[in-house]
Each structure stands twice: as structure tokens, then as C-alpha cells.
Scaffold this active site. Structure first.
Site, PDB file in Angstrom:
ATOM      1  N   TYR A   1     -34.254   9.240  12.500  1.00  0.00           N
ATOM      2  CA  TYR A   1     -33.191  10.125  12.422  1.00  0.00           C
ATOM      3  C   TYR A   1     -33.282  10.857  10.777  1.00  0.00           C
ATOM      4  CZ  TYR A   1     -31.135   8.153  16.427  1.00  0.00           C
ATOM      5  OH  TYR A   1     -30.747   7.675  17.727  1.00  0.00           O
TER       6      TYR A   1
ATOM      7  N   ASN B   1     -27.367  15.454  22.625  1.00  0.00           N
ATOM      8  CA  ASN B   1     -28.418  16.343  23.429  1.00  0.00           C
ATOM      9  C   ASN B   1     -28.202  16.515  25.041  1.00  0.00           C
ATOM     10  OD1 ASN B   1     -30.998  17.712  24.012  1.00  0.00           O
ATOM     11  ND2 ASN B   1     -31.856  15.625  24.307  1.00  0.00           N
TER      12      ASN B   1
ATOM     13  N   CYS C   1     -34.995  13.230  22.839  1.00  0.00           N
ATOM     14  CA  CYS C   1     -34.008  12.387  22.095  1.00  0.00           C
ATOM     15  C   CYS C   1     -34.494  10.849  22.079  1.00  0.00           C
ATOM     16  CB  CYS C   1     -32.590  12.629  22.490  1.00  0.00           C
ATOM     17  SG  CYS C   1     -32.158  12.597  24.272  1.00  0.00           S
ATOM     18  N   HIS C   2     -35.246  10.445  23.340  1.00  0.00           N
ATOM     19  CA  HIS C   2     -35.676   9.170  23.324  1.00  0.00           C
ATOM     20  C   HIS C   2     -36.757   8.963  22.057  1.00  0.00           C
ATOM     21  CE1 HIS C   2     -38.389  11.694  25.818  1.00  0.00           C
ATOM     22  NE2 HIS C   2     -39.406  10.804  25.592  1.00  0.00           N
TER      23      HIS C   2
ATOM     24  N   GLU D   1     -44.975   7.136  27.922  1.00  0.00           N
ATOM     25  CA  GLU D   1     -45.772   8.136  26.993  1.00  0.00           C
ATOM     26  C   GLU D   1     -46.760   7.495  26.098  1.00  0.00           C
ATOM     27  OE1 GLU D   1     -43.157  10.813  24.599  1.00  0.00           O
ATOM     28  OE2 GLU D   1     -41.930  11.131  26.332  1.00  0.00           O
TER      29      GLU D   1
END
Length: 165
Positions: free
Chosen positions: A99, A122, A130-131, A157
Site C-alpha cells: 500500500y 475496487n 487488488c490481490h 500468477e
């Protein structure tokens, strides 16, 4: 403004895809708090081209065949939220940012909590990644879809990123 929606099954639960006449406005979680993202009124439209394309691209993503999305987005939010979400969209596949890093990227390093709040609102989860935003310590922090879903997406990912190295 009115919105149309359709639902889709995914490895992390039922997702509600929401579109406006300008593009994709939301990807909402199965047990999402209805106060978190307000995209109403909504009418079901299982044949909407934006929603069908979104579903196709998300299925490719979950199958490990897509690393980026090309759906037109229609973010509904405040100017500050949109600035945060735009910065979040720039986080590369398989990478994370804190953040604090996002706050610096938008030119407001003291706005860490405000960035966190915007991230939590979001409306376009997964495609608006946002993950990929985590705590400064590297810990997974709050996520509307659940920390289990966040861990799943990051793992998906990471596994795909390792194939391309």
C-alpha cells in the site's frame, strides 16, 4: 446509470460480472458486502458482449492461458479512487506492491490508509488486480474476496510467471 450483470463459476467461487454501457464496471465476489461496491440497479443480461468477453478472458486467466486483460473498463468511483485503481492496474502479472508503494506511485506517500481504503472499494476485482497489493511486511492483508481467494490468485500468477522465466 443502470448496469447489467451475469454470473460465472470460477475456481474461487461464483463471480458477478457487471457492465455499464461504457464497459466492465464490476467483478463482485459471491459473498461480497453489497455496501462495498454500489452498482445498482442491475438487470440480468447473459448475452451482453462485454460480460461474455470478460467471462472468456477470466476463464483463460484461471486456465493459465492469459496474463493480461483487454476488456474496456468503466471504473465508478471518486477521482482519488480512480487514481489508485489506475496505479494498481500497472502492477505486472505475478508481482506485488505494498500500500505504501502505491501511495508513493500516486505522489502521496502519506496516503497509505487512503490507498488501502480505495483498494478495498475496487469494483473490478481480479482484472483490477487488488490481490497484488499486500502489507509492507509481505503479509496478505484484507481482501473482499477472502484471504484464501487472494492467496489462490497470487499462487496462480506465481506459478504462471515461473513458467515464463
Amino acid at each position: 446509470m443502470s448496469f447489467v450483470y451475469k454470473t460465472m463459476k470460477s475456481p474461487i467461487g461464483l463471480l458477478t460480472l457487471v457492465a455499464s454501457d461504457k464497459g466492465l464496471a464490476g467483478i463482485l465476489w459471491e459473498h461480497d458486502n453489497p455496501e462495498r461496491v454500489r452498482l445498482t440497479p442491475r438487470t440480468e443480461d447473459t448475452g451482453n458482449p462485454v460480460l461474455l468477453e470478460t467471462e472468456k478472458q477470466l476463464n483463460e486467466y484461471f486456465a493459465g492461458k492469459r496474463r493480461s486483460f483487454s476488456v474496456t473498463l468503466d471504473y465508478v468511483g471518486t477521482p482519488f479512487q480512480k487514481k489508485v485503481w489506475k496505479s494498481m492496474l500497472a502492477i505486472p502479472f505475478g508481482e506485488t506492491r505494498s500500500y505504501g508503494q502505491l501511495a508513493k506511485e500516486i505522489g502521496n506517500p502519506k496516503a497509505v490508509r487512503a490507498v488501502g481504503a480505495a483498494n478495498g472499494k475496487n469494483p473490478i476485482s481480479i482484472i483490477g488486480p487488488c490481490h497484488r497489493v499486500i502489507g509492507a511486511s509481505g503479509k496478505l492483508t484484507g481482501f473482499a474476496g477472502s484471504l484464501k481467494a487472494k492467496a489462490y490468485l497470487l499462487s496462480l500468477e506465481a506459478d504462471q510467471s515461473n513458467l515464463f522465466r
